[in-house]
Write an enzyme that holds these catalytic residues in place. Structure first.
Site, short mmCIF file in Angstrom:
data_model
loop_
_atom_site.label_atom_id
_atom_site.label_comp_id
_atom_site.label_asym_id
_atom_site.label_seq_id
_atom_site.Cartn_x
_atom_site.Cartn_y
_atom_site.Cartn_z
N HIS A 74 0.84 -1.20 0.00
CA HIS A 74 0.00 0.00 0.00
C HIS A 74 0.88 1.24 0.00
CE1 HIS A 74 -3.78 -2.18 1.73
NE2 HIS A 74 -3.32 -2.72 0.62
N GLU A 76 0.86 3.86 1.90
CA GLU A 76 1.33 4.23 3.23
C GLU A 76 2.55 3.39 3.63
OE1 GLU A 76 -3.26 3.83 3.66
OE2 GLU A 76 -1.68 3.10 2.32
N CYS A 102 -5.92 1.06 5.80
CA CYS A 102 -6.44 -0.23 6.24
C CYS A 102 -5.85 -0.55 7.62
CB CYS A 102 -6.07 -1.32 5.23
SG CYS A 102 -4.30 -1.72 5.21
N CYS A 105 -1.90 -1.02 7.53
CA CYS A 105 -1.18 0.24 7.41
C CYS A 105 -1.33 1.08 8.68
CB CYS A 105 -1.65 1.03 6.19
SG CYS A 105 -1.07 0.29 4.64
#
Length: 143
Positions: A74, A76, A102, A105
Site C-alpha cells: 500500500h 502508506e 487499512c 497500514c
C-alpha cells in the site's frame, strides 16, 4: 495571529498536500485502484509512496482474475518503509493519503510515530481508522 487564521492556513496546506498525493498516485501501475501518500514533517515532504509491487518485481498488481496480488504494498507502507531507509524520522509527522488506511497500514502508522492522518476517499473497511483513533492519532477526512 488568531487561531482561526492558523487553522485556515492548515486547511490550505492539507488541501495542497492531498493534491500532491493524488498526483503521486498516478505513478502506480495498479489498474483497480491508485493510491498516493506523502509524509510531511515541519512543512517538508520527508517521504512519498504509492501502491505497487516490491522493488525488483514486475509492475503488475492484479492477477488474471483482476484481484490484487497479496504482495502488493500500500502507498502508506511504501512511504513509511522509504523514510525508514533515509536519515529522516517520521516521529510527529503527518501522513497525507488519497484513501483511508487499512488495519495493516494503521499498525505501521502507529509504530512509525505519525501523529496525524489526512485522507480523501474512505476505504470500504473502517477498522484502520478505528485503530488510529484508539491510538489518539488525529484523523482528518477531506471530502
Amino acid at each position: 495571529m488568531e487561531k482561526q487564521n492558523i487553522s485556515d492556513k492548515q486547511k490550505q496546506l492539507d488541501l495542497r498536500y492531498l493534491a500532491m498525493a493524488k498526483i503521486w498516485a498516478e505513478n502506480s501501475y495498479c489498474e483497480r485502484r491508485k493510491v498516493g501518500a506523502l509524509l510531511v514533517k515541519d512543512k517538508m515532504i520527508i517521504s512519498d509512496g504509492y501502491n505497487g509491487t516490491p522493488s525488483g518485481f514486475e509492475n503488475i498488481c492484479e492477477d488474471e482474475n483482476n484481484k490484487t496480488k497479496a504482495y502488493v504494498l500500500h502507498a502508506e507502507a511504501n512511504a513509511i518503509t522509504k523514510v525508514a531507509k533515509s536519515n529522516n524520522s517520521s516521529e510527529g509527522s503527518t501522513l497525507y493519503v488519497t484513501s483511508s488506511p487499512c488495519i495493516e497500514c494503521s499498525k505501521l502508522i502507529i509504530q512509525a510515530g505519525i501523529k496525524r492522518v489526512v485522507f480523501t476517499e474512505k476505504y470500504r473497511l473502517e477498522d484502520g481508522i478505528k485503530l488510529l483513533q484508539r491510538a489518539d492519532i488525529e484523523i482528518v477526512h477531506v471530502e
